[in-house]
Design an enzyme around this catalytic site. Structure first.
Site, mmCIF file in Angstrom:
data_model
loop_
_atom_site.group_PDB
_atom_site.id
_atom_site.type_symbol
_atom_site.label_atom_id
_atom_site.label_comp_id
_atom_site.label_asym_id
_atom_site.label_seq_id
_atom_site.Cartn_x
_atom_site.Cartn_y
_atom_site.Cartn_z
ATOM 1 C CD GLU A 176 -19.062 -8.328 -5.872
ATOM 2 O OE1 GLU A 176 -19.909 -7.593 -6.400
ATOM 3 O OE2 GLU A 176 -19.268 -9.530 -5.620
ATOM 4 C CE LYS A 222 -15.948 0.510 -15.156
ATOM 5 N NZ LYS A 222 -15.905 1.310 -13.966
ATOM 6 C CE LYS A 231 -19.650 0.422 -13.048
ATOM 7 N NZ LYS A 231 -19.687 1.788 -12.526
ATOM 8 C CB ILE A 235 -22.569 -2.514 -3.912
ATOM 9 C CG1 ILE A 235 -22.794 -1.071 -3.452
ATOM 10 C CG2 ILE A 235 -23.794 -3.363 -3.631
ATOM 11 C CD1 ILE A 235 -23.980 -0.379 -4.126
ATOM 12 N N GLY A 289 -18.704 -0.690 -7.603
ATOM 13 C CA GLY A 289 -17.628 -0.441 -6.637
ATOM 14 C C GLY A 289 -17.670 -1.351 -5.434
ATOM 15 C CG ASP A 318 -19.154 2.734 -15.916
ATOM 16 O OD1 ASP A 318 -18.124 2.062 -16.077
ATOM 17 O OD2 ASP A 318 -19.688 2.920 -14.805
ATOM 18 N N GLY A 365 -14.153 5.194 -6.814
ATOM 19 C CA GLY A 365 -13.073 5.657 -5.941
ATOM 20 C C GLY A 365 -12.110 4.529 -5.628
ATOM 21 C CD GLU A 378 -14.737 4.055 -16.290
ATOM 22 O OE1 GLU A 378 -13.856 3.391 -16.840
ATOM 23 O OE2 GLU A 378 -15.056 3.895 -15.100
ATOM 24 C CB VAL A 394 -8.830 0.790 -9.056
ATOM 25 C CG1 VAL A 394 -9.315 -0.453 -8.316
ATOM 26 C CG2 VAL A 394 -10.034 1.625 -9.497
HETATM 27 N N1 LIG Z 1 -11.852 4.751 -10.737
HETATM 28 C C1 LIG Z 1 -12.858 4.063 -10.228
HETATM 29 O O1 LIG Z 1 -13.564 4.505 -9.307
HETATM 30 C C2 LIG Z 1 -13.165 2.706 -10.762
HETATM 31 C C3 LIG Z 1 -12.526 2.206 -11.863
HETATM 32 N N2 LIG Z 1 -12.831 0.953 -12.320
HETATM 33 C C4 LIG Z 1 -12.127 0.370 -13.447
HETATM 34 O O2 LIG Z 1 -10.822 0.021 -13.024
HETATM 35 C C5 LIG Z 1 -9.881 0.160 -14.090
HETATM 36 C C6 LIG Z 1 -8.786 1.133 -13.668
HETATM 37 O O3 LIG Z 1 -9.385 2.369 -13.392
HETATM 38 P P1 LIG Z 1 -8.552 3.555 -12.700
HETATM 39 O O4 LIG Z 1 -7.669 3.014 -11.659
HETATM 40 O O5 LIG Z 1 -9.559 4.568 -12.341
HETATM 41 O O6 LIG Z 1 -7.704 4.074 -13.939
HETATM 42 P P2 LIG Z 1 -6.453 5.076 -13.920
HETATM 43 O O7 LIG Z 1 -6.493 5.820 -15.184
HETATM 44 O O8 LIG Z 1 -6.392 5.829 -12.645
HETATM 45 O O9 LIG Z 1 -5.205 4.074 -13.945
HETATM 46 C C7 LIG Z 1 -4.979 3.240 -15.032
HETATM 47 C C8 LIG Z 1 -3.692 2.480 -14.806
HETATM 48 O O10 LIG Z 1 -3.532 1.544 -15.872
HETATM 49 C C9 LIG Z 1 -2.192 1.618 -16.337
HETATM 50 N N3 LIG Z 1 -2.172 1.112 -17.721
HETATM 51 C C10 LIG Z 1 -2.867 1.555 -18.792
HETATM 52 N N4 LIG Z 1 -2.623 0.766 -19.864
HETATM 53 C C11 LIG Z 1 -1.767 -0.194 -19.439
HETATM 54 C C12 LIG Z 1 -1.142 -1.312 -20.059
HETATM 55 N N5 LIG Z 1 -1.373 -1.617 -21.347
HETATM 56 N N6 LIG Z 1 -0.314 -2.107 -19.315
HETATM 57 C C13 LIG Z 1 -0.080 -1.817 -18.019
HETATM 58 N N7 LIG Z 1 -0.651 -0.775 -17.356
HETATM 59 C C14 LIG Z 1 -1.478 0.024 -18.076
HETATM 60 C C15 LIG Z 1 -1.832 3.080 -16.188
HETATM 61 O O11 LIG Z 1 -0.434 3.203 -16.219
HETATM 62 P P3 LIG Z 1 0.291 4.607 -15.908
HETATM 63 O O12 LIG Z 1 0.179 4.777 -14.419
HETATM 64 O O13 LIG Z 1 1.680 4.391 -16.348
HETATM 65 O O14 LIG Z 1 -0.455 5.643 -16.680
HETATM 66 C C16 LIG Z 1 -2.438 3.375 -14.826
HETATM 67 O O15 LIG Z 1 -1.580 2.975 -13.781
HETATM 68 C C17 LIG Z 1 -10.714 0.651 -15.292
HETATM 69 O O16 LIG Z 1 -11.111 -0.456 -16.038
HETATM 70 C C18 LIG Z 1 -11.935 1.290 -14.643
HETATM 71 O O17 LIG Z 1 -13.065 1.252 -15.486
HETATM 72 C C19 LIG Z 1 -13.769 0.167 -11.694
HETATM 73 C C20 LIG Z 1 -14.436 0.624 -10.615
HETATM 74 C C21 LIG Z 1 -14.203 1.929 -10.068
HETATM 75 N N1 LIG Z 2 -16.498 5.619 -13.665
HETATM 76 C C1 LIG Z 2 -17.138 4.693 -12.785
HETATM 77 C C2 LIG Z 2 -16.133 4.126 -11.849
HETATM 78 C C3 LIG Z 2 -16.620 2.937 -11.182
HETATM 79 O O1 LIG Z 2 -17.025 1.964 -11.771
HETATM 80 C C4 LIG Z 2 -18.210 5.395 -11.993
HETATM 81 O O2 LIG Z 2 -18.231 6.626 -11.995
HETATM 82 O O3 LIG Z 2 -19.049 4.701 -11.402
#
Ligand SMILES: NC(=O)C1=CN([C@@H]2O[C@H](COP(=O)(O)OP(=O)(O)OC[C@H]3O[C@@H](n4cnc5c(N)ncnc54)[C@H](OP(=O)(O)O)[C@@H]3O)[C@@H](O)[C@H]2O)C=CC1
Ligand SMILES: N[C@@H](CC=O)C(=O)O
Length: 404
Positions: free
Chosen positions: A120, A96, A196, A127, A125, A192, A294, A181, A15
């Site tokens: 949001e 979330k 939400k 929506i 995502g 999850d 995504g 996740e 994200v």
């Molecule tokens: N993927 C999705 O489609 C969606 C995800 N989300 C939510 O968004 C959030 C991020 O998800 P996503 O991007 O998929 O996760 P990722 O696993 O792809 O990325 C997580 C990021 O968080 C960093 N990180 C972890 N712990 C720490 C910390 N203590 N301090 C600083 N940085 C940290 C990681 O660092 P490093 O790069 O060094 O490993 C990495 O860059 C989650 O809460 C998820 O539930 C919400 C909606 C959709």
């Molecule tokens: N893991 C979640 C990511 C978005 O919130 C999903 O699959 O919907």
């Protein structure tokens, strides 16, 4: 005139990177000053000078007025959000689980420090459901909100139903595509979707509900027999969170697979797409549809929150602040399809009405009405037996009714 935002971004994964890709195509008076990540050794798409592993570099920087929290560590996310709010910074988050677990505290911090937390991207995502619940439906009586709130589980179900792909391969794909996740049990177990739902219910009904009080059953135990059953009846199986107002005083919440008929909106919501159905007293039924997971779809929702902060937008939580006694309850009856092995589970669930029973070799199912509280009492037994359960109101012609 919009305010200049100087941003400290936590997280540069699916994200975080998605948000960055979108921001760089815009001219929004937004500057990302620093990005905090966990692993200093990882290869990045930006120069090393952007990154730090020291959260204080962002949280203690007086120039940074906005924190965007997009990390995959719930407790660290809460610490970041609460410290930022307490020091007068606005926060945008997509976590979330963190928000559902700590909503009450986060509300107090916003009030105490007159800061804003927007999320949001945390619910479905791309929506824009939270903003709509806040602004559009603030004076509407909502009978129910339900839908598909998890992209990964829907992706797995679509791959299974439409392409005959096995569960493990589909889950692996959802992970590789960045939808799942870090712990995919959150997705397939309905956790999850529950987080939400809890966030949505706070805005829709003004109730703050503890996640452990809400039943979530997932799709982990889905078997070929269940898919075959649904196919033969012309149905699909979807993982559906429901918030339903039962009367002036009670709202029920649960997450469960559902047998969906072709005339339902959710029938054609496939892969990582999500759908939200709002049943309102005056507007009647409305349906929101869009990508639920995504980097870019979620990044677009995060950016919308960031853009709103340039105009000092805050959630007002009107329904929460004016709640005149609406309470959460599990006192509701549901019609379900249950595939099981051991008759002892059927006995323990104490069906109040049995509509159909079927036995053929090892495949046994029952369709009937039971109390949600009996499912809560027997959640572990359902899991131990690898039984699969889906609610099925349309199937039996019985809609969700209050147990009283
Ligand atoms: N993927 C999705 O489609 C969606 C995800 N989300 C939510 O968004 C959030 C991020 O998800 P996503 O991007 O998929 O996760 P990722 O696993 O792809 O990325 C997580 C990021 O968080 C960093 N990180 C972890 N712990 C720490 C910390 N203590 N301090 C600083 N940085 C940290 C990681 O660092 P490093 O790069 O060094 O490993 C990495 O860059 C989650 O809460 C998820 O539930 C919400 C909606 C959709
Ligand atoms: N893991 C979640 C990511 C978005 O919130 C999903 O699959 O919907």
């Amino acid at each position: 005139m919009s305010k200049k935002l100087t941003i400290g971004l936590f997280g540069f994964g699916v994200v975080g990177q998605g948000l960055y890709d979108i921001i760089k195509t815009k001219n929004l008076n937004i500057e990302i000053k620093k990005i905090a990540i966990k692993d200093a050794g990882k290869e990045r798409s930006l120069p090393a000078s952007y990154f730090t592993t020291d959260k204080d570099e962002l949280l203690n920087d007086p120039e940074i007025n906005t924190i965007i929290e997009l990390i995959n560590d719930t407790e660290a996310a809460f610490e970041i959000a609460s410290r930022a709010l307490s020091s007068g910074k606005s926060v945008v988050s997509a976590s979330k689980k963190m928000i559902a677990l700590h909503l009450e505290e986060l509300l107090k911090l916003q009030d105490q420090y007159d800061t804003s937390l927007l999320y949001e991207g945390a619910v479905c995502g791309s929506i824009p459901i939270i903003r709509n619940l806040e602004e559009y439906y603030d004076n509407e009586l909502l009978h129910s909100i339900c839908g598909i709130f998890n992209g990964s589980s829907n992706y797995i179900l679509s791959k299974g139903f439409l392409e005959g792909m096995d569960y493990a391969t589909a889950l692996k794909q959802a992970q590789d595509l960045g939808f799942a996740e870090t712990d995919p049990t959150m997705d397939v177990g309905g956790y999850d979707a529950k987080f939400k739902l809890i966030i949505a219910a706070a805005h829709a009904y003004g109730v703050v509900v503890e996640p452990e009080a809400v039943l979530n059953l997932g799709i982990e135990n889905l078997a070929a027999d269940d898919i075959q059953y649904a196919r033969e009846k012309g149905l699909k199986i979807k993982l559906v969170p429901v918030a339903k107002e039962l009367d002036d005083e009670h709202v029920a919440l649960f997450v469960m697979p559902k047998l969906v008929t072709p005339d339902e909106f959710l029938y054609n919501v496939e892969y990582e797409y999500n759908g939200v159905i709002v049943q309102a007293a005056f507007a009647d039924q409305q349906f929101f549809f869009g990508k639920g997971a995504g980097g870019h779809p979620t990044g677009s929702a995060v950016l919308s929150d960031v853009a709103a902060l340039r105009y000092d937008y805050q959630y007002e939580y009107k329904k929460l602040r004016t709640n005149k006694g609406l309470k959460f309850t599990n006192d509701i009856e549901l019609c379900v399809y249950l595939r099981y092995e051991d008759d002892e589970l059927v006995e323990a669930l104490e069906f109040v009405e049995i509509k159909e029973r079927y036995y053929s070799g090892s495949y046994k199912y029952i369709i009937g009405k039971l109390k949600l509280s009996k499912l809560i009492d027997n959640k572990q037994r359902i899991s131990d037996q690898k039984a699969f359960l889906a609610f099925a109101d349309q199937l039996t012609g019985v809609s969700l009714v209050s147990a009283k």
